[in-house]
Design an enzyme around this catalytic site. Structure first.
Site, PDB file in Angstrom:
ATOM      1  N   GLY A  59     -63.838 -14.585  83.102  1.00 58.49           N
ATOM      2  CA  GLY A  59     -64.116 -13.658  81.995  1.00 58.49           C
ATOM      3  C   GLY A  59     -65.292 -14.140  81.162  1.00 58.49           C
ATOM      4  O   GLY A  59     -66.192 -13.363  80.804  1.00 58.49           O
ATOM      5  N   HIS A  60     -65.292 -15.451  80.844  1.00 54.78           N
ATOM      6  CA  HIS A  60     -66.427 -16.007  80.096  1.00 54.78           C
ATOM      7  C   HIS A  60     -67.729 -15.837  80.891  1.00 54.78           C
ATOM      8  O   HIS A  60     -68.763 -15.464  80.342  1.00 54.78           O
ATOM      9  CB  HIS A  60     -66.241 -17.515  79.873  1.00 54.78           C
ATOM     10  CG  HIS A  60     -65.154 -17.883  78.913  1.00 54.78           C
ATOM     11  ND1 HIS A  60     -64.006 -18.522  79.302  1.00 54.78           N
ATOM     12  CD2 HIS A  60     -65.063 -17.732  77.568  1.00 54.78           C
ATOM     13  CE1 HIS A  60     -63.241 -18.746  78.245  1.00 54.78           C
ATOM     14  NE2 HIS A  60     -63.849 -18.272  77.176  1.00 54.78           N
TER      15      HIS A  60
ATOM     16  N   GLN B 108     -59.805 -23.293  63.272  1.00 51.49           N
ATOM     17  CA  GLN B 108     -59.055 -22.082  63.606  1.00 51.49           C
ATOM     18  C   GLN B 108     -57.694 -22.373  64.227  1.00 51.49           C
ATOM     19  O   GLN B 108     -57.003 -21.451  64.660  1.00 51.49           O
ATOM     20  CB  GLN B 108     -59.890 -21.154  64.498  1.00 51.49           C
ATOM     21  CG  GLN B 108     -60.129 -21.636  65.919  1.00 51.49           C
ATOM     22  CD  GLN B 108     -61.169 -20.798  66.641  1.00 51.49           C
ATOM     23  OE1 GLN B 108     -62.359 -20.831  66.312  1.00 51.49           O
ATOM     24  NE2 GLN B 108     -60.759 -20.041  67.643  1.00 51.49           N
TER      25      GLN B 108
ATOM     26  N   SER C 162     -57.999 -19.023  78.674  1.00 49.85           N
ATOM     27  CA  SER C 162     -57.984 -20.480  78.846  1.00 49.85           C
ATOM     28  C   SER C 162     -56.556 -21.007  78.780  1.00 49.85           C
ATOM     29  O   SER C 162     -56.254 -22.066  79.320  1.00 49.85           O
ATOM     30  CB  SER C 162     -58.817 -21.144  77.759  1.00 49.85           C
ATOM     31  OG  SER C 162     -60.137 -20.671  77.840  1.00 49.85           O
ATOM     32  N   ARG C 163     -55.690 -20.294  78.078  1.00 44.04           N
ATOM     33  CA  ARG C 163     -54.319 -20.789  77.909  1.00 44.04           C
ATOM     34  C   ARG C 163     -53.414 -20.460  79.102  1.00 44.04           C
ATOM     35  O   ARG C 163     -52.290 -20.963  79.162  1.00 44.04           O
ATOM     36  CB  ARG C 163     -53.720 -20.248  76.606  1.00 44.04           C
ATOM     37  CG  ARG C 163     -54.394 -20.857  75.363  1.00 44.04           C
ATOM     38  CD  ARG C 163     -53.702 -20.506  74.073  1.00 44.04           C
ATOM     39  NE  ARG C 163     -54.178 -21.294  72.953  1.00 44.04           N
ATOM     40  CZ  ARG C 163     -55.102 -20.883  72.064  1.00 44.04           C
ATOM     41  NH1 ARG C 163     -55.665 -19.702  72.182  1.00 44.04           N
ATOM     42  NH2 ARG C 163     -55.461 -21.681  71.064  1.00 44.04           N
TER      43      ARG C 163
END
Ligand code: PAF
Length: 283
Positions: A36-37, A61, A187-188
């Site tokens: 996706g990135h 954050q 990423s998770r």
């Protein structure tokens, strides 16, 4: 790809690019990059001659009990992916470079936008995101910046920040990239066990089912949200919210609002997943 750990060195290179009248696109990330990135990086090329990315895991954050320490750092692989995707410059500062003294000025989104949904369950999250993105925008001074729609509320907060602070940057939202079974790339996702990974696509399936109901004319939004939460809970998830909102400002739809988005956050085991789906309601 030029990798810069120092802000001043990146600025010097970008000054030259600007002097040559080359448009600059920027894609900020926290690393641990997935397809996706990399799609965002390639899309950036359609908007500019120079593509800049950043990797910085932004402590500001993360809440005190969140995954800052264990957030995956995969710098070498990330650099290989960015290079292959045609990124020209990467800013990879350490914390001392980006926050040389404890940050005492913040960009604070309007609570109506920053304290709902993600902001309700992750207090301070959007203050941290808006502050670091504003700082990165000041460093890179891009003409255009790209963000994934997977973080739908983040995209809205950044769009509004740019508009209200009169930053001369076009913000582009890019569609979520999904695995074959529909799970949004994140990423998770790497935190999921094999069994959880098999189950994880239920979140998107639940969004799709809810979207179908809305498209068929069902406007009993609270009942639809409750049913979707119950479905997830019955399958062993711990949903935090499923919310049908209007796309523009993520507030509850008023009579006649048809441009909608369904947003979801839920724990599968100890992994928190978020996703969303735009849907067109009927009047
Ligand atoms: O979406 C992210 O990866 C982060 O929130 C961002 C925009 C890079 C700010 O740290």
């Amino acid at each position: 790809m030029q990798i810069h750990e120092q802000i001043a060195a990146l600025r010097a290179d970008l000054r030259r690019e600007r002097a040559a009248e080359r448009r600059i696109a920027f894609v900020p990330t926290m690393g641990n990059l997935h397809a996706g990135h990399l799609q965002l990086m390639r899309a950036a090329r359609d908007h500019a001659q120079v593509v800049v990315s950043s990797i910085f895991v932004n402590r500001l954050q993360f809440g005190p009990n969140e995954d800052f320490d264990r957030y995956p750092r995969t710098f070498q692989d990330d650099c290989a992916g960015l290079s292959e995707a045609g990124v020209d410059y990467l800013l990879a500062p350490d914390e001392r470079e980006l926050y040389p003294s404890p940050q005492s000025y913040y960009v604070l989104p309007d609570p109506a936008q920053g304290d709902i949904l993600e902001g309700k369950f992750r207090p301070g999250f959007f203050r941290g995101v808006a502050t670091v993105v504003a700082k990165l925008f000041n460093i890179v001074q891009p003409d255009v910046a790209l963000f994934g729609k997977k973080d739908y509320q983040q995209l809205m907060v950044i769009r509004n920040m740019v508009r209200e602070l009169a930053l001369p940057i076009d913000i582009i939202g890019a569609d979520t990239v999904r695995a074959e079974d529909g799970l949004a790339l994140s990423s998770r996702n790497g935190y999921l066990s094999a069994t959880e990974r098999g189950e994880a696509s239920r979140l998107y399936a639940t969004l799709l089912r809810t979207a179908q109901e809305i498209e068929l004319g069902n406007r009993q939004f609270e009942a639809l949200e409750a049913a979707a939460m119950a479905d997830l809970a019955a399958a062993g998830w711990k949903p935090q919210y499923i919310a049908i909102r209007r796309r523009l400002d993520l507030q509850s739809p008023a009579h006649g609002d048809t441009a909608l988005v369904i947003l979801a956050a839920a724990f599968l085991g100890s992994t928190r997943l978020i996703d969303n789906l735009e849907v067109s309601g009927t009047k």
